[in-house]
Write an enzyme that holds these catalytic residues in place. Sequence first.
Site, PDB file in Angstrom:
ATOM      1  N   HIS A 118       0.828  -1.212   0.000  1.00 24.13           N
ATOM      2  CA  HIS A 118       0.000   0.000   0.000  1.00 24.13           C
ATOM      3  C   HIS A 118       0.858   1.257   0.000  1.00 24.13           C
ATOM      4  O   HIS A 118       2.093   1.207   0.036  1.00 24.13           O
ATOM      5  CB  HIS A 118      -0.933  -0.001   1.211  1.00 24.13           C
ATOM      6  CG  HIS A 118      -0.240  -0.020   2.540  1.00 24.13           C
ATOM      7  ND1 HIS A 118       0.360   1.087   3.097  1.00 24.13           N
ATOM      8  CD2 HIS A 118      -0.060  -1.026   3.444  1.00 24.13           C
ATOM      9  CE1 HIS A 118       0.875   0.773   4.278  1.00 24.13           C
ATOM     10  NE2 HIS A 118       0.642  -0.508   4.508  1.00 24.13           N
ATOM     11  N   CYS A 172       3.272  -4.725   6.682  1.00 23.81           N
ATOM     12  CA  CYS A 172       2.928  -4.556   5.277  1.00 23.81           C
ATOM     13  C   CYS A 172       4.067  -3.872   4.523  1.00 23.81           C
ATOM     14  O   CYS A 172       5.012  -3.359   5.109  1.00 23.81           O
ATOM     15  CB  CYS A 172       1.648  -3.739   5.134  1.00 23.81           C
ATOM     16  SG  CYS A 172       0.163  -4.614   5.689  1.00 23.81           S
TER      17      CYS A 172
END
Length: 303
Positions: free
Chosen positions: A187, A203
């Site tokens: 992301h 992440c």
Amino acid sequence: MKFISVICLGVMALALNAHAVTYRVPDDGGRLVGELKIVKVPKGNVSLESIAADYQMGFSNMLEANPRVDPYSPLPGTNVVIPQKLILPDTVHEGIIINSPEMRLYYYHDGYVDVLPIGIGQLGKDTPAGWVTKVERKKDGPTWTPTAATRKEYADKGEPLPAVVPAGPDNPMGLYALYVGRLFAIHGTNANFGIGLRVSHGCVRLRDPDIKYLFENVPVGTRVEFINEPVKVTREPDGGVYAEIHQPLSTTFEQINSDNYSPIHLSQKIRAFFQENEVDTAILDQEFNERSGIPVMLNPVDF
């Protein structure tokens, strides 16, 4: 070592775009691509991180390649190496490859590979390794649902979080997300730093233009592989033997806080490569000590 200040436009093409450094994947079996660049630090309030952003590098890449340059206030006029020469990971040339130690994401498509700098998980919240999965779905304007542990962590710092952080400029997931596996994401970010650092909760994060490019170009179902390879090696078709050595990921807080390098644990495959190829051990030892993150030729020929 010979540095050059222009991008090679030969068989293994390299192009600097708004979203990535793009290389043509060699069709002769080689894995060495690109060229190094040297730029001078401009006048003004600049840092290695800002130069890294200008040239699609991560902060760690710049630190490795420029160990004697002040990372926060480099002197104007100082030569800075932009490490755009690299060895492609020893993996299938398909989909997305994420190599955490070098903090780079590789996206293979149509005979080319885009290379993007990334931020990864903090110690104890590590980005996965040794995992093959796929892009399950994509989201424009992702929300963030922090775990109970994350909410407690922020609350302890006096920064309480809502149960769900809505989409928008204050969302730490940025403006786009590619969800891989069931819960993990590649992301964006709402911060101006952290690319090339261990800053996330596991992440993979990218700068806004980079995640926008992936969001617009990576299909759902694309293969994604996470690897942990601080040492990359290749024997090129012309006989040249190269190694690219990065600082491995620290596995303890003692290693993070130490002035000494973390130990590198070589895989059996890498050990066999060094044994099977004639290499100058002095050059190899020096590179293991310096860990420049730049491909170094291990069998130079003296004329």
